[in-house]
Design a protein around this motif. Structure first.
Motif, PDB file in Angstrom:
ATOM      1  N   SER A 308       0.971  -1.112   0.158  1.00 28.05           N
ATOM      2  CA  SER A 308       0.066  -0.124  -0.095  1.00 28.05           C
ATOM      3  C   SER A 308       0.869   1.265  -0.102  1.00 28.05           C
ATOM      4  N   SER A 310       3.170   1.699  -2.241  1.00 26.48           N
ATOM      5  CA  SER A 310       3.781   1.596  -3.422  1.00 26.48           C
ATOM      6  C   SER A 310       2.932   2.383  -4.467  1.00 26.48           C
ATOM      7  N   LEU A 311       3.729   3.137  -5.352  1.00 25.12           N
ATOM      8  CA  LEU A 311       2.886   3.933  -6.142  1.00 25.12           C
ATOM      9  C   LEU A 311       3.397   3.641  -7.868  1.00 25.12           C
ATOM     10  N   ASN A 312       2.922   4.071  -8.801  1.00 25.05           N
ATOM     11  CA  ASN A 312       3.116   3.531 -10.241  1.00 25.05           C
ATOM     12  C   ASN A 312       4.805   4.020 -10.540  1.00 25.05           C
ATOM     13  N   GLU A 315       8.259   5.098  -4.721  1.00 27.53           N
ATOM     14  CA  GLU A 315       7.360   4.819  -3.419  1.00 27.53           C
ATOM     15  C   GLU A 315       6.927   5.898  -2.502  1.00 27.53           C
ATOM     16  N   ALA A 316       6.002   5.815  -1.716  1.00 24.32           N
ATOM     17  CA  ALA A 316       5.592   6.585  -0.774  1.00 24.32           C
ATOM     18  C   ALA A 316       6.476   7.483   0.007  1.00 24.32           C
ATOM     19  N   SER A 319       7.978  10.013  -1.950  1.00 24.39           N
ATOM     20  CA  SER A 319       6.962  11.229  -2.255  1.00 24.39           C
ATOM     21  C   SER A 319       6.842  11.925  -1.171  1.00 24.39           C
ATOM     22  N   GLU A 362      -2.034  15.339  -6.848  1.00 32.33           N
ATOM     23  CA  GLU A 362      -1.528  14.075  -7.183  1.00 32.33           C
ATOM     24  C   GLU A 362      -1.589  12.975  -6.384  1.00 32.33           C
ATOM     25  N   ASN A 363      -1.164  13.564  -4.837  1.00 30.93           N
ATOM     26  CA  ASN A 363      -0.715  12.726  -3.955  1.00 30.93           C
ATOM     27  C   ASN A 363      -1.633  12.729  -2.653  1.00 30.93           C
ATOM     28  N   HIS A 366      -3.616  10.175  -0.985  1.00 37.41           N
ATOM     29  CA  HIS A 366      -2.937   8.987  -0.533  1.00 37.41           C
ATOM     30  C   HIS A 366      -2.135   9.161   0.821  1.00 37.41           C
ATOM     31  N   TRP A 370      -1.013   6.289   3.804  1.00 35.49           N
ATOM     32  CA  TRP A 370       0.422   5.942   4.050  1.00 35.49           C
ATOM     33  C   TRP A 370       0.613   6.173   5.281  1.00 35.49           C
TER      34      TRP A 370
END
Length: 604
Positions: A308, A310-312, A315-316, A319, A362-363, A366, A370
């Motif tokens: 969970s 992981s991004l395309n 990594e979280a 970011s 974008e994030n 999430h 995270w």
């Protein structure tokens, strides 16, 4: 039908010895890094002295030599600062690890609990948490709690009161068992977490900030943020090198750039308001996420938590680290002189704001997920630590028929040197009527069952040699309270609790723990009410225990011999002293202690 109980693992391990070992390792590392901190601190001082000397003697050097010497010294100083900060970070980290091990040693050896007690989570209306002392001073929560982040504290609290299905419990058992074998990893993670000084206010700010993704910089402002700095730089360079007399124009452009910043100052402040130290907290979150991302997990739950993050494309942790830098750089706007120079020339904070808003779009959706991963890991670490400290405890098996069996069950908060354990089996007789004199151990036994069911439901080990639990909904009435604010008596509060239990039992399978119900009425009324409540609750197929002093209530077992059974705690009078063995026995209590104590103390 026979049911398979969980088996106790025989582990020859002294946790105190292991903590002493880890403390020694961490202390040696802390001393090593501390020496390096002092060395590089001294070297920085030397370099500053050299820099001052070069500036003071600049007339001795030719201009190129001076410039080269100056910048080499600055470069060396920057490298030394970086090395100094690295060593300081790991010195502090290992000092925290020393404290972590000292706390565990004092906890196991002296019973000291310098851990947060979960007092904010006390809820007297909850179905079982208040009655079982799950939160507050000397509570199960304080006994377990090793979290450092606000979200970790909250998720640990949730894990003690939520209902899990069989698959969730087994997955949590697997994850807790895996973490229990990774002492160094757990302590590293906890030390990193303790460094961040997280708080509820920071979590709330991040949550509100992430959910508000509508803010944007007007297109014309962003376009001007490119055009005017370019014009400013061209005018500035032209004025310096070609003496075109553009000083007034440069000044005007500087003011225009500051005006553009001023038009967005309210938006900037709304984005970074109350974000003090947030960049450092986020930076530590990125380290914690990286710890999870870089580990090769075996259990399904820990793999899911890792995935969970992981991004395309990244990594979280990467970011979040980038977001940390953005917040840190945005914070420079509070430096009036620096902000004026950076924005009057290149509109630095407008471009930075654009990056921050782009990151959020974008994030932002999430970020809470995270951070919740970190909270989940911290919560699981608490249970893993609990298992590590109690290697003789066992993971319970889960009954497909909702049966409950405990062999040598005890209360985990009682010192093992004083704890007395008993066997109890609800398979053939699902409901127990429990008798015993005052101080004989009835309430402690009820709480032992309740607390261990709570632990089992959370996927934890339980304080028993062997155990099997069902998935009935736990309902407890042991400690009703009156309320002056609500004009509610103790008796009415208890009636409301019993009504709540009955309502739940009508729709769901329940495991009920009741301690001397209907205390606020006369003996006959209390007896009749208790018997009728027992008859109705077992009619709904509830399982559990009711403790009572009224021996007439015990006769109810004669009417329901296949469902009810009498158990008791007995008291013996030996050499004119009361003796309690705190062992559960079959049958009805025969001896009473109240009259004996009153006579002995001259009351009657």
């Amino acid at each position: 039908m026979k049911y398979k109980l969980s088996e106790k693992r025989k582990v020859n391990m002294n946790p105190i010895q292991e903590y002493e070992k880890q403390k020694g390792i961490a202390n040696a590392k802390a001393n090593y890094f501390d020496k390096r901190v002092k060395i590089f601190s001294f070297l920085r001082f030397i370099v500053i002295g050299i820099l001052v000397f070069i500036i003071y003697k600049n007339d001795v050097f030719s201009t190129p030599t001076f410039i080269i010497a100056f910048f080499i010294t600055i470069l060396v100083f920057g490298i030394l600062v970086k090395i100094f900060n690295y060593n300081k970070f790991y010195r502090n980290l290992n000092r925290i690890k020393v404290k972590i091990n000292e706390r565990e040693i004092d906890f196991l050896d002296k019973g000291e609990m310098p851990f947060k007690d979960g007092k904010p989570f006390i809820n007297i209306q909850h179905a079982f948490s208040f009655d079982l002392d799950l939160f507050g001073r000397q509570s199960l929560y304080q006994h377990l709690n090793r979290t450092q982040s606000y979200i970790g504290e909250y998720i640990l609290h949730e894990s003690l009161i939520q209902n899990n299905n069989k698959n969730e419990i087994l997955k949590r058992q697997e994850a807790i068992n895996e973490l229990s074998l990774k002492l160094e990893w757990r302590q590293n993670f906890s030390a990193f977490s303790e460094l961040q000084e997280d708080s509820k206010s920071n979590y709330i700010f991040l949550k509100q900030w992430a959910l508000n993704a509508k803010a944007n910089i007007p297109k014309h402002i962003y376009l001007m943020a490119f055009i005017f700095p370019v014009i400013f730089m061209l005018a500035f360079v032209a004025n310096i090198y070609f003496s075109l007399g553009l000083g007034s124009m440069v000044t005007l452009l500087f003011i225009v750039n500051l005006s553009i910043l001023g038009s967005q100052l309210k938006l900037i402040q709304s984005e970074i308001d109350k974000s003090t130290k947030l960049n450092k907290i986020l930076d530590n979150y990125s380290i914690l996420m990286q710890e999870v991302e870089n580990h090769d997990w075996q259990s399904e739950t820990l793999k899911e938590l890792k995935n969970s993050l992981s991004l395309n494309t990244s990594e979280a942790s990467q970011s979040i680290k980038y977001l940390s830098r953005l917040f840190g750089n945005m914070d420079t706007i509070n430096n009036a002189v620096g902000a004026a120079l950076m924005n009057g020339t290149i509109l630095y904070h407008i471009h930075l704001l654009k990056k921050l808003l782009d990151w959020k779009r974008e994030n932002g959706k999430h970020i809470l997920k995270w951070i919740n991963v970190i909270g989940e890991i911290e919560s699981l670490i608490c249970y893993a630590n609990f298992k590590f400290n109690n290697s003789n405890y066992t993971f319970p098996s889960i009954s497909s028929d909702n049966n409950y069996v405990f062999k040598n069950i005890g209360h985990p908060l009682i010192d093992s040197r004083q704890r007395v354990c008993s066997d109890v089996d609800f398979t053939s007789h699902p409901f127990v009527i429990l008798t015993g004199s005052n101080m004989s151990g009835k309430s402690t036994f009820l709480r032992s069952i309740g607390v261990n069911i709570v632990l089992a439901n959370a996927g934890s080990v339980v304080c028993a040699d062997e155990a099997m639990i069902g998935l009935n909904k736990l309902q407890v009435s042991m400690r009703s309270t009156d309320s002056l604010a609500d004009n509610e008596s103790y008796f009415f509060a208890e009636v409301k609790r019993l009504q709540s239990i009955m309502n739940v039992a009508k729709s769901e399978a329940c495991f009920v723990l009741l301690d001397e119900i209907l205390r606020g009425t006369n003996s006959d009324d209390k007896r009749n009410g208790t018997i009728k409540f027992i008859e109705k609750i077992i009619g709904l197929k509830a399982k559990g225990v009711i403790a009572t002093h009224d021996l007439e209530v015990c006769k109810t077992t004669e009417q329901y011999p296949d469902y009810l059974i009498n158990n008791c705690f007995e008291v013996d009078i030996i050499n004119d002293e009361l003796y309690f063995d705190y062992k559960l026995r079959p049958g009805i209590c025969q001896n009473q202690s109240a009259s004996f104590l009153m006579e002995k103390n001259g009351i009657i």
